[in-house]
Design a protein around this motif. Structure first.
Motif, PDB file in Angstrom:
ATOM      1  N   LEU A   1      17.801  39.943  61.849  1.00  0.00           N
ATOM      2  CA  LEU A   1      18.954  39.248  61.480  1.00  0.00           C
ATOM      3  C   LEU A   1      19.442  38.272  62.605  1.00  0.00           C
ATOM      4  O   LEU A   1      19.805  37.231  62.373  1.00  0.00           O
ATOM      5  CB  LEU A   1      20.413  40.376  61.655  1.00  0.00           C
ATOM      6  N   VAL A   2      19.070  38.623  64.037  1.00  0.00           N
ATOM      7  CA  VAL A   2      19.111  37.770  64.913  1.00  0.00           C
ATOM      8  C   VAL A   2      18.199  36.368  64.703  1.00  0.00           C
ATOM      9  O   VAL A   2      18.665  35.233  64.899  1.00  0.00           O
ATOM     10  CB  VAL A   2      18.660  38.182  66.259  1.00  0.00           C
ATOM     11  N   SER A   3      17.027  36.689  64.183  1.00  0.00           N
ATOM     12  CA  SER A   3      15.972  35.408  63.756  1.00  0.00           C
ATOM     13  C   SER A   3      15.893  34.815  62.644  1.00  0.00           C
ATOM     14  O   SER A   3      15.170  34.071  62.245  1.00  0.00           O
ATOM     15  CB  SER A   3      14.602  35.976  64.234  1.00  0.00           C
ATOM     16  N   GLY A   4      16.934  35.266  61.881  1.00  0.00           N
ATOM     17  CA  GLY A   4      16.860  34.615  60.496  1.00  0.00           C
ATOM     18  C   GLY A   4      17.200  33.183  60.422  1.00  0.00           C
ATOM     19  O   GLY A   4      17.910  32.371  61.112  1.00  0.00           O
ATOM     20  N   GLY A   5      16.235  32.546  59.452  1.00  0.00           N
ATOM     21  CA  GLY A   5      16.314  31.248  59.444  1.00  0.00           C
ATOM     22  C   GLY A   5      15.367  30.266  60.368  1.00  0.00           C
ATOM     23  O   GLY A   5      15.127  29.253  60.507  1.00  0.00           O
ATOM     24  N   ALA A   6      14.760  31.313  61.437  1.00  0.00           N
ATOM     25  CA  ALA A   6      14.099  30.626  62.366  1.00  0.00           C
ATOM     26  C   ALA A   6      12.442  30.707  62.070  1.00  0.00           C
ATOM     27  O   ALA A   6      11.689  31.470  63.008  1.00  0.00           O
ATOM     28  CB  ALA A   6      14.406  31.055  63.704  1.00  0.00           C
ATOM     29  N   GLY A   7      12.123  30.473  61.011  1.00  0.00           N
ATOM     30  CA  GLY A   7      10.673  30.418  60.562  1.00  0.00           C
ATOM     31  C   GLY A   7       9.871  29.210  61.166  1.00  0.00           C
ATOM     32  O   GLY A   7      10.134  28.658  62.070  1.00  0.00           O
ATOM     33  N   PRO A   8       8.685  29.063  60.763  1.00  0.00           N
ATOM     34  CA  PRO A   8       7.674  27.938  61.086  1.00  0.00           C
ATOM     35  C   PRO A   8       8.345  26.602  61.014  1.00  0.00           C
ATOM     36  O   PRO A   8       9.093  26.433  60.223  1.00  0.00           O
ATOM     37  CB  PRO A   8       6.304  27.975  60.430  1.00  0.00           C
ATOM     38  N   SER A   9       7.809  25.792  62.012  1.00  0.00           N
ATOM     39  CA  SER A   9       8.259  24.295  61.966  1.00  0.00           C
ATOM     40  C   SER A   9       7.702  23.782  60.530  1.00  0.00           C
ATOM     41  O   SER A   9       6.754  24.117  59.999  1.00  0.00           O
ATOM     42  CB  SER A   9       7.828  23.632  62.960  1.00  0.00           C
ATOM     43  N   ASP A  10       7.904  22.445  60.131  1.00  0.00           N
ATOM     44  CA  ASP A  10       7.555  21.589  59.177  1.00  0.00           C
ATOM     45  C   ASP A  10       6.136  21.351  59.446  1.00  0.00           C
ATOM     46  O   ASP A  10       5.137  21.292  58.547  1.00  0.00           O
ATOM     47  CB  ASP A  10       8.157  20.227  59.195  1.00  0.00           C
ATOM     48  N   GLN A  11       5.501  21.378  60.806  1.00  0.00           N
ATOM     49  CA  GLN A  11       3.954  21.112  60.915  1.00  0.00           C
ATOM     50  C   GLN A  11       3.292  22.590  60.727  1.00  0.00           C
ATOM     51  O   GLN A  11       2.135  22.697  61.101  1.00  0.00           O
ATOM     52  CB  GLN A  11       3.814  20.763  62.492  1.00  0.00           C
ATOM     53  N   GLY A  12       4.079  23.887  60.478  1.00  0.00           N
ATOM     54  CA  GLY A  12       3.556  25.131  60.197  1.00  0.00           C
ATOM     55  C   GLY A  12       3.300  25.782  61.611  1.00  0.00           C
ATOM     56  O   GLY A  12       2.592  26.898  61.874  1.00  0.00           O
ATOM     57  N   GLN A  13       3.785  25.171  62.727  1.00  0.00           N
ATOM     58  CA  GLN A  13       3.455  25.951  63.944  1.00  0.00           C
ATOM     59  C   GLN A  13       4.913  26.822  63.920  1.00  0.00           C
ATOM     60  O   GLN A  13       5.992  26.509  63.642  1.00  0.00           O
ATOM     61  CB  GLN A  13       3.795  24.986  65.250  1.00  0.00           C
ATOM     62  N   PRO A  14       4.632  28.031  64.729  1.00  0.00           N
ATOM     63  CA  PRO A  14       5.755  29.234  64.914  1.00  0.00           C
ATOM     64  C   PRO A  14       6.919  28.282  65.655  1.00  0.00           C
ATOM     65  O   PRO A  14       6.938  27.467  66.621  1.00  0.00           O
ATOM     66  CB  PRO A  14       5.059  30.124  65.680  1.00  0.00           C
ATOM     67  N   ALA A  15       8.066  28.815  65.347  1.00  0.00           N
ATOM     68  CA  ALA A  15       9.376  28.263  66.029  1.00  0.00           C
ATOM     69  C   ALA A  15       9.210  28.654  67.690  1.00  0.00           C
ATOM     70  O   ALA A  15       8.701  29.724  67.928  1.00  0.00           O
ATOM     71  CB  ALA A  15      10.569  28.931  65.604  1.00  0.00           C
TER      72      ALA A  15
END
Length: 225
Positions: free
Chosen positions: A58-72
């Motif tokens: 829930l806390v990390s919702g929407g914090a996926g990889p960046s546009d370059q495919g790197q982890p947030a």
């Protein structure tokens, strides 16, 4: 979803290898309230794992990889922090290991399991899975690994459920054996209890070291990319 499940498999197995909860449930299964307290502790264990994992997702919702495919960025920082903490737990466990002929020191609550009610067993199971340092850190790491795959909420829930099931195999196995084999399970459970007592420190140290190395390696790789 397959990627998310693949990420959490080793974490689930690591949490399942928790000696004190396994020893605790075996002790409870030898008490007059075995039929209620054993399942209650297991239910608390499941609730603790699910609670920690759900909160992290829930806390990390929407914090996926960046546009370059790197982890947030938060994922790499979290991996680094979790790796350091797991390394600290490994060192602490190894330094506190029994020396020579010293007896294994068991938690005080294990000497009072005869007086436990189902409610107390439920609370204990929750605390052992959600508040124990090793299990808490691994659950946070597993949930953050799910979050970093950026899959849909439903797929993340399924992956978390798989993690909880895997993580519950340790304390769950004695309960299943008790109800399936009844009196015949006593010898098996006693052997399991003694083995876990003797090997708890080694298990904890190796598990924490392996996952500390993995998380630190992931963090350094991500931050240097």
């Amino acid at each position: 979803m397959g990627e998310a499940i693949g990420q959490i498999l080793p974490y689930g197995i690591a949490v399942a290898l928790s000696a004190f909860p396994i020893i605790g449930v075996v002790l409870m299964l030898a008490t007059p309230r075995a039929r209620s307290n054993g399942p209650a502790l297991l239910l608390g264990w499941v609730l603790g794992l699910a609670l920690v994992g759900t909160l992290v997702l829930l806390v990390s919702g929407g914090a996926g990889p960046s546009d370059q495919g790197q982890p947030a960025g938060w994922v790499s920082a979290l991996d680094l922090a979790l790796g350091v903490l797991l390394l600290w737990v490994a060192v602490k466990e190894w330094r506190g290991r029994p020396r020579g002929d010293e007896e294994v020191t068991l938690p005080k609550w294990m000497r009072t399991v005869d007086s436990f009610t189902p409610r107390k067993a439920l609370a204990l199971g929750t605390a052992l899975s959600a508040l124990n340092p090793k299990n808490l850190l691994l659950s946070i790491a597993a949930a953050s690994a799910i979050a970093r795959t950026d899959t849909a909420a439903g797929a993340q829930a399924v992956a978390l459920a798989v993690y909880v099931v895997l993580g519950s195999l340790g304390p769950g196995t004695p309960v299943v054996l008790y109800f399936a084999l009844k009196e015949r399970s006593k010898h098996i459970l006693d052997g399991l209890k003694h083995w876990m007592e003797r090997n708890n420190t080694a298990i904890m140290t190796v598990v924490c070291l392996l996952f500390a190395a993995k998380l630190l390696g992931d963090a350094v790789s991500d931050l240097s990319s």
